[in-house]
Design a protein around this motif. Structure first.
Motif, PDB file in Angstrom:
ATOM      1  N   THR A 277     -16.125  68.555 -44.962  1.00 12.35           N
ATOM      2  CA  THR A 277     -17.313  68.147 -45.711  1.00 12.35           C
ATOM      3  C   THR A 277     -17.222  68.691 -47.124  1.00 12.35           C
ATOM      4  O   THR A 277     -16.506  69.659 -47.392  1.00 12.35           O
ATOM      5  CB  THR A 277     -18.599  68.678 -45.051  1.00 12.35           C
ATOM      6  OG1 THR A 277     -18.539  70.110 -44.997  1.00 12.35           O
ATOM      7  CG2 THR A 277     -18.760  68.131 -43.643  1.00 12.35           C
ATOM      8  N   GLY A 278     -17.952  68.087 -48.033  1.00  7.14           N
ATOM      9  CA  GLY A 278     -17.945  68.554 -49.410  1.00  7.14           C
ATOM     10  C   GLY A 278     -18.905  67.754 -50.261  1.00  7.14           C
ATOM     11  O   GLY A 278     -19.636  66.883 -49.774  1.00  7.14           O
ATOM     12  N   VAL A 293     -14.546  58.459 -51.163  1.00  5.38           N
ATOM     13  CA  VAL A 293     -13.600  59.483 -50.715  1.00  5.38           C
ATOM     14  C   VAL A 293     -12.880  58.929 -49.489  1.00  5.38           C
ATOM     15  O   VAL A 293     -13.521  58.436 -48.555  1.00  5.38           O
ATOM     16  CB  VAL A 293     -14.313  60.805 -50.372  1.00  5.38           C
ATOM     17  CG1 VAL A 293     -13.289  61.896 -50.083  1.00  5.38           C
ATOM     18  CG2 VAL A 293     -15.249  61.223 -51.489  1.00  5.38           C
ATOM     19  N   SER A 294     -11.558  59.008 -49.487  1.00  9.09           N
ATOM     20  CA  SER A 294     -10.786  58.480 -48.355  1.00  9.09           C
ATOM     21  C   SER A 294      -9.733  59.484 -47.932  1.00  9.09           C
ATOM     22  O   SER A 294      -9.279  60.315 -48.723  1.00  9.09           O
ATOM     23  CB  SER A 294     -10.127  57.142 -48.727  1.00  9.09           C
ATOM     24  OG  SER A 294      -9.216  57.312 -49.785  1.00  9.09           O
ATOM     25  N   VAL A 295      -9.358  59.397 -46.661  1.00  4.93           N
ATOM     26  CA  VAL A 295      -8.307  60.252 -46.111  1.00  4.93           C
ATOM     27  C   VAL A 295      -7.475  59.402 -45.167  1.00  4.93           C
ATOM     28  O   VAL A 295      -8.007  58.603 -44.388  1.00  4.93           O
ATOM     29  CB  VAL A 295      -8.902  61.481 -45.390  1.00  4.93           C
ATOM     30  CG1 VAL A 295      -9.783  61.057 -44.216  1.00  4.93           C
ATOM     31  CG2 VAL A 295      -7.781  62.403 -44.897  1.00  4.93           C
ATOM     32  N   LYS A 296      -6.152  59.569 -45.261  1.00  5.25           N
ATOM     33  CA  LYS A 296      -5.241  58.819 -44.402  1.00  5.25           C
ATOM     34  C   LYS A 296      -4.865  59.670 -43.206  1.00  5.25           C
ATOM     35  O   LYS A 296      -4.445  60.813 -43.345  1.00  5.25           O
ATOM     36  CB  LYS A 296      -3.982  58.424 -45.181  1.00  5.25           C
ATOM     37  CG  LYS A 296      -3.027  57.523 -44.402  1.00  5.25           C
ATOM     38  CD  LYS A 296      -1.837  57.115 -45.258  1.00  5.25           C
ATOM     39  CE  LYS A 296      -0.900  56.194 -44.495  1.00  5.25           C
ATOM     40  NZ  LYS A 296       0.273  55.800 -45.323  1.00  5.25           N
ATOM     41  N   SER A 311     -22.868  64.168 -51.040  1.00  6.47           N
ATOM     42  CA  SER A 311     -22.091  64.772 -49.953  1.00  6.47           C
ATOM     43  C   SER A 311     -21.184  63.742 -49.292  1.00  6.47           C
ATOM     44  O   SER A 311     -21.499  62.547 -49.236  1.00  6.47           O
ATOM     45  CB  SER A 311     -23.028  65.369 -48.901  1.00  6.47           C
ATOM     46  OG  SER A 311     -23.831  66.379 -49.463  1.00  6.47           O
ATOM     47  N   TYR A 312     -20.078  64.220 -48.780  1.00  6.43           N
ATOM     48  CA  TYR A 312     -19.187  63.398 -47.974  1.00  6.43           C
ATOM     49  C   TYR A 312     -18.799  64.180 -46.732  1.00  6.43           C
ATOM     50  O   TYR A 312     -18.875  65.418 -46.699  1.00  6.43           O
ATOM     51  CB  TYR A 312     -17.924  62.994 -48.753  1.00  6.43           C
ATOM     52  CG  TYR A 312     -17.015  64.156 -49.075  1.00  6.43           C
ATOM     53  CD1 TYR A 312     -16.015  64.554 -48.187  1.00  6.43           C
ATOM     54  CD2 TYR A 312     -17.138  64.863 -50.265  1.00  6.43           C
ATOM     55  CE1 TYR A 312     -15.176  65.622 -48.475  1.00  6.43           C
ATOM     56  CE2 TYR A 312     -16.311  65.928 -50.565  1.00  6.43           C
ATOM     57  CZ  TYR A 312     -15.338  66.308 -49.658  1.00  6.43           C
ATOM     58  OH  TYR A 312     -14.513  67.367 -49.942  1.00  6.43           O
ATOM     59  N   SER A 313     -18.365  63.487 -45.682  1.00  7.69           N
ATOM     60  CA  SER A 313     -17.977  64.153 -44.447  1.00  7.69           C
ATOM     61  C   SER A 313     -16.991  63.279 -43.682  1.00  7.69           C
ATOM     62  O   SER A 313     -17.172  62.067 -43.586  1.00  7.69           O
ATOM     63  CB  SER A 313     -19.202  64.439 -43.569  1.00  7.69           C
ATOM     64  OG  SER A 313     -18.808  65.028 -42.340  1.00  7.69           O
ATOM     65  N   MET A 352     -14.669  73.169 -46.355  1.00  2.99           N
ATOM     66  CA  MET A 352     -15.648  72.610 -47.299  1.00  2.99           C
ATOM     67  C   MET A 352     -15.005  72.547 -48.676  1.00  2.99           C
ATOM     68  O   MET A 352     -14.505  73.543 -49.184  1.00  2.99           O
ATOM     69  CB  MET A 352     -16.882  73.509 -47.350  1.00  2.99           C
ATOM     70  CG  MET A 352     -17.945  73.048 -48.325  1.00  2.99           C
ATOM     71  SD  MET A 352     -18.963  71.782 -47.589  1.00  2.99           S
ATOM     72  CE  MET A 352     -20.138  71.509 -48.909  1.00  2.99           C
ATOM     73  N   ARG A 353     -15.015  71.345 -49.279  1.00  2.00           N
ATOM     74  CA  ARG A 353     -14.413  71.215 -50.599  1.00  2.00           C
ATOM     75  C   ARG A 353     -15.360  70.479 -51.541  1.00  2.00           C
ATOM     76  O   ARG A 353     -15.858  69.412 -51.226  1.00  2.00           O
ATOM     77  CB  ARG A 353     -13.093  70.427 -50.523  1.00  2.00           C
ATOM     78  CG  ARG A 353     -11.927  71.224 -49.966  1.00  2.00           C
ATOM     79  CD  ARG A 353     -11.672  72.517 -50.731  1.00  2.00           C
ATOM     80  NE  ARG A 353     -11.271  72.273 -52.091  1.00  2.00           N
ATOM     81  CZ  ARG A 353     -10.020  72.260 -52.509  1.00  2.00           C
ATOM     82  NH1 ARG A 353      -9.049  72.472 -51.675  1.00  2.00           N
ATOM     83  NH2 ARG A 353      -9.736  72.045 -53.771  1.00  2.00           N
ATOM     84  N   SER A 354     -15.592  71.095 -52.697  1.00  2.00           N
ATOM     85  CA  SER A 354     -16.359  70.439 -53.756  1.00  2.00           C
ATOM     86  C   SER A 354     -15.402  70.018 -54.859  1.00  2.00           C
ATOM     87  O   SER A 354     -14.450  70.731 -55.178  1.00  2.00           O
ATOM     88  CB  SER A 354     -17.413  71.388 -54.328  1.00  2.00           C
ATOM     89  OG  SER A 354     -18.356  71.728 -53.335  1.00  2.00           O
ATOM     90  N   VAL A 355     -15.630  68.853 -55.431  1.00  2.00           N
ATOM     91  CA  VAL A 355     -14.732  68.299 -56.440  1.00  2.00           C
ATOM     92  C   VAL A 355     -15.505  68.112 -57.746  1.00  2.00           C
ATOM     93  O   VAL A 355     -16.597  67.539 -57.749  1.00  2.00           O
ATOM     94  CB  VAL A 355     -14.164  66.936 -55.973  1.00  2.00           C
ATOM     95  CG1 VAL A 355     -13.222  66.375 -57.015  1.00  2.00           C
ATOM     96  CG2 VAL A 355     -13.454  67.098 -54.643  1.00  2.00           C
ATOM     97  N   VAL A 356     -14.922  68.626 -58.834  1.00  2.00           N
ATOM     98  CA  VAL A 356     -15.500  68.415 -60.158  1.00  2.00           C
ATOM     99  C   VAL A 356     -14.716  67.310 -60.844  1.00  2.00           C
ATOM    100  O   VAL A 356     -13.487  67.339 -60.886  1.00  2.00           O
ATOM    101  CB  VAL A 356     -15.479  69.712 -60.989  1.00  2.00           C
ATOM    102  CG1 VAL A 356     -16.054  69.457 -62.377  1.00  2.00           C
ATOM    103  CG2 VAL A 356     -16.278  70.793 -60.282  1.00  2.00           C
ATOM    104  N   ALA A 357     -15.410  66.326 -61.396  1.00  2.00           N
ATOM    105  CA  ALA A 357     -14.773  65.098 -61.844  1.00  2.00           C
ATOM    106  C   ALA A 357     -13.978  65.232 -63.124  1.00  2.00           C
ATOM    107  O   ALA A 357     -13.312  64.292 -63.534  1.00  2.00           O
ATOM    108  CB  ALA A 357     -15.827  64.016 -62.013  1.00  2.00           C
TER     109      ALA A 357
END
Length: 943
Positions: A277-278, A293-296, A311-313, A352-357
């Motif tokens: 989550t993040g 947000v995508s993950v393979k 938020s994303y999860s 948990m990861r937060s991303v700054v653009a």
């Protein structure tokens, strides 16, 4: 009717009322309640008493809705059956003798009673087991003798008892399996537990039930178990791959006596469910709604959109494919208005990861392989070999279907490469092909890398994989050269400075050069002598007092625009450009190098022309060939390009001749089997003859034109107005070998760090295994060491009828150096002459070995590594060069064969053990051991 005067009890719930029976058999009981209803629909009324015959009676009836409404139940009539006695209990166990962990079925259905059995119960090993029917199943987790007791009751509550004995044998290991987060494993079908008895190498596998495993050695196997024995325990997935660390357990006396071991919990490296989550923020650290947000994953791509809280999860819910502890998970973050970022999450370390653009999406070049150029040559070669087999003709010669079949059959590729390499003279096929056809396409995350090695020497470092039939899915990237060229593509114009850093065994930092339109970049080309000699048709010796195999080296190269090279990969290339290389001694080897200015958006094809210090005189196809110059591709560059070499080498005559020999194996592979290749000596001789006839003009052409027909290549990155290009070179000549982490940092005009790529793991490995060689006496031989260090040996005379075979033992004299990742030692010999002209004609060949010893298996282990060394065409009468892959490193050197009147091999020789490791580091610069083989003659003196 029953006699009057008998008494009993009527009960509803916990309330009981005494009753007596009249002469006509009637009875009545009245229930009162001052707080509510006495009974409800469906309640049970119980009538109990002892009949005039002494029969215990308990009768139950369910109250109906009408009876409840009328507040009267006047129709509960009971018919009684006379009980002739207690039941007869019969207990059966199937089987009565089992091993630990096996189940026993206990059956009481054979029990009987005249009015009917109403209940069964079992007591097994002192524990009561509630059963609804007559049978139950029980699993014993300890050895010993056990008793099971059956208790049956009839309608009158009379009971009977029966017992049965069960014997449990074997030796068991049991315990719990936990997931990475500590909870007991939820999916029993996902994991097996393997126990290995180290002294016998006997393995047993236990399955799980409710997270608990039981692995049992059978009665015969347990006879070999002793106190103090060591056992390895580890968890495996259903594909046999480890999912936990290996634990070693030493058997204690108490455990031995109990025939069972209760082990500590095994913790696997993953969980049944795993969540990431993040939140996503903009440059002002404000939440971004609508970011994608995508993950393979192995099961497909998961994509989510950030909600109103930004938020994303993600949830991974398949145990077998879920991330394992320490695994890198790549997230792709696409932010509105085109900003994007690739993000690496370490499983179980960063949930948990937060991303700054304001991070920039950057790409790293120089740590991967150009997948098309690496695989294309190999796949086309194998497809061409099998084109005339039945499968080849069915799929269509030269079509995409046949090529697709080859690409999906790694074992077939490997077998075909070994076949062609074993038939050809040395020096025609590049080592990159025979090294390992199954090299991984990419050594790091493809999403953060450009698929291009930039001319670097990159190999997968996996000791277990070289020729041993196993495969490591996550090999470490080995850098095997003395320099590392890298580039970084940075979108936008914010970057004003880029630094590359190596940390680990020995840290270093380099500042990258920004490449702009019209500006070239320096690129160092290097050729190691020790590796270059393996591309020659034979391994030359050294001039007396010389340290260089090559007298001179010239780089020949051609340049094409990317648009041209992409359009037609087989278009003629003009190698008109050249540069002279200079020798440089690094560590214990000679490295030739030169610097060439290269430009962006180009494809560079190149090879090396070498002049030998010692010319070679070879015999091929019955002809003498003088080799003083040779051309070879870059031994360290896995990206190769051929110019119709395949079509010239594998002719239709060869295809038609080899097809019947390969039909069975290719058909088996096509049907999903393993196949298997067996070619008779006369067939192999025919194939060798065809290939030799084809190879001879090719080799003559190489000698005349010094064009190897196979060249190395790499691609330089494009320039764009929307991004900047930064190039840097690490000079690793003074770095120590070991593990490193590579990172790249991007800074703006204020010196602020705006982005960074880190955590790229590499291993610098350039040192080759080496060891001195000693000589000792073997069968029918004697040897001593002279004062100058030369070994002097001879063969003893033998009587008529005795075996004349004479051998010397060649063995490593002391602990080898740098052979922790050893692949093998090649044993070579060269003859010494007093006159220079005779000496220059000599080259290193395999030590002749005793016919009683077979080194073929060991040769095959590294045969794929050294294609030029093991080709029969170059070795002549000595055959394959003997190799040892495991201690003790010793071979039997035959100095006189076992035939009658055979001659002793006399003369002055040099012998050596050439160490080779999995990334093709070759220890050929070890000084040879001098050996003098002389006729047996007694020294005489007159006294």
């Amino acid at each position: 009717m029953i006699k009057s005067g008998l008494t009993g009890t009527v009960s509803i719930g916990n309330v009981s009322v005494p009753v007596s029976f009249e002469a006509d058999g009637t009875y009545s009981a009245t229930f009162f309640s001052f707080t509510g209803s006495v009974a409800s629909n469906g309640d049970i009324v119980e009538l109990s008493f002892v009949s005039q015959d002494g029969i215990k009676v308990l009768y139950r009836a369910e109250l109906t809705a009408k009876q409840i409404a009328d507040q009267l139940a006047d129709d509960i009539d009971v018919n009684f059956i006379k009980d002739e006695g207690p039941p007869i209990a019969v207990a059966v166990a199937t089987p009565i003798a089992v091993q630990i962990g096996e189940s026993v079925t206990f059956d009481g259905s054979g029990s009987t009673d005249d009015i009917g059995i109403v209940s069964y119960s079992w007591v097994i090993d002192g524990v009561a087991v509630a059963v609804a029917e007559s049978t139950t199943t029980h699993t014993f987790d300890k050895a010993g003798s056990y008793t099971a007791t059956l208790i049956v009751k009839d309608k009158a509550e009379n009971e009977a008892v029966a017992t049965i004995a069960v014997s449990v044998g074997g030796f068991g290991f049991a315990g719990l399996v936990r997931e990475a987060d500590g909870k007991i494993l939820e999916s029993d079908d996902s994991v097996l537990v393997q126990v290995t008895h180290l002294s016998t190498e006997t393995k047993v596998v236990g399955t799980l039930r409710n997270g608990r495993y039981m692995a049992v050695y059978g009665l015969d196997q347990s006879e070999d178990i002793r106190v103090g024995d060591q056992f390895e325990i580890r968890a495996l997935d259903v594909n046999g791959l480890p999912v936990s660390e290996t634990v070693v357990h030493i058997l204690a006396p108490k455990e031995y006596q109990g025939n069972a071991v209760e082990l500590l919990d095994i913790t696997t490296d993953r969980t049944s469910t795993y969540a990431i989550t993040g939140r996503i923020f903009d440059v002002d650290v404000q939440p971004i709604v609508g970011a994608v947000v995508s993950v393979k994953t192995p099961l497909g791509v998961q994509t989510v959109v950030t909600d109103e809280l930004a938020s994303y999860s993600f949830t991974f819910s398949d145990y077998l494919t879920n991330p394992s502890r320490g695994e890198e998970i790549l997230l792709n973050v696409n932010i509105p208005d085109g900003m994007s970022r690739r993000l690496v999450v370490i499983a179980f370390e960063e949930p948990m990861r937060s991303v700054v653009a304001n991070s920039l999406p950057i790409l790293l070049g120089g740590l991967a392989i150009n997948t098309v150029k690496h695989r294309d040559f190999i796949d086309r070669l194998v497809s061409h070999i099998i084109a005339e087999t039945e499968i080849g003709k069915t799929l269509g010669r030269g079509t995409g279907d046949l090529l697709d079949f080859v690409q999906k059959s790694p074992e077939l590729r490997s077998d075909m490469i070994q076949l062609i390499e074993g038939l050809l003279p040395g020096g025609l096929l590049p080592n990159q092909v025979v090294l390992r056809p199954e090299l991984p396409l990419v050594f790091e995350q493809a999403e953060s890398l450009v698929l291009e090695n930039f001319g670097n020497g990159l190999y997968p470092y996996s000791v277990t994989d070289m020729g041993l039939g196993t495969r490591d899915e996550n090999p470490t990237l080995a850098v095997v050269g003395d320099k590392l060229d890298l580039y970084l593509v940075v979108p936008g114009s914010e970057a004003t400075n880029v630094e590359f850093s190596l940390t680990g065994a020995q840290g270093s930092t380099v500042t990258a050069q920004k490449i702009i339109e019209g500006v070239s970049m320096p690129h160092t080309f290097q050729l190691e002598e020790q590796l270059g000699v393996t591309f020659l048709p034979a391994w030359p010796g050294l001039r007396k007092g010389s340290q260089q195999v090559f007298n001179s080296v010239k780089l020949k190269y051609a340049v094409e625009d990317l648009s041209v090279s992409d359009a037609n990969s087989l278009s003629p290339v003009d190698y008109a450009r050249e540069s002279i290389l200079q020798p440089r001694v690094i560590a214990d080897q000679v490295v030739w190098e030169t610097v060439v200015e290269i430009k962006p958006a180009k494809t560079y094809y190149y090879y090396y022309q070498v002049e030998l210090s010692n010319p070679l005189v070879l015999s091929l196809g019955g002809k003498k060939i003088n080799v003083s110059n040779w051309a070879l591709p870059d031994p360290r560059n896995l990206q190769i390009e051929d110019r119709n070499l395949i079509e010239k080498l594998v002719t239709r005559e060869f295809q038609l001749a080899v097809a019947p020999m390969l039909d069975s194996m290719v058909s088996s592979v096509f049907s999903g089997g393993r196949g298997g290749m067996s070619i008779a000596p006369n067939q192999r001789q025919k194939l060798t003859s065809i290939l030799t006839a084809t190879a001879l003009p090719l080799m003559n052409d190489i000698l005349q034109t010094l064009d190897p027909k196979v060249s190395s290549m790499f691609v330089t990155p494009k320039l764009s107005t929307s991004q900047s290009l930064w190039v840097a070179t690490f000079d690793l000549a003074n770095n120590i070998d070991g593990d490193y982490q590579l990172s790249a940092s991007v800074y703006n005009t204020d010196g602020d760090l705006v982005d960074r790529i880190g955590g790229k793991k590499i291993s610098l490995d350039r040192l080759s295994p080496s060891a001195d060689l000693g000589v000792s006496a073997g069968q029918n031989s004697r040897v001593y060491r002279a004062g100058n260090g030369t070994y002097v040996a001879t063969a003893l005379p033998v009587a008529k009828g005795e075996d004349p075979l004479a051998i010397l033992n060649l063995n490593l004299q002391h602990n080898p150096i740098n052979d922790a990742d050893l692949t093998g030692y090649i044993y070579q010999i060269i003859r010494y002459h007093d006159d220079v002209s005779s000496q220059t004609a000599e080259f290193w060949t395999g030590v002749p070995t005793s016919p009683d010893t077979d080194y073929t298996g060991a040769s095959q282990i590294i045969g794929g590594l050294l294609g030029g060394l093991l080709a029969p065409g170059q070795l002549g009468v000595l055959g394959q060069q003997p190799v040892t892959a495991t201690p003790p490193h010793q071979i039997a050197f035959m100095i006189r064969n076992g035939q009658a009147d055979s001659a002793l091999m006399t003369g002055e020789f040099g012998v050596r053990a050439v160490g080779v490791d999995p990334v093709l580091n070759i220890g050929s610069r070890v000084p040879p051991t001098r050996l003098s083989i002389v006729p047996a003659a007694a020294d005489m003196a007159r006294v």
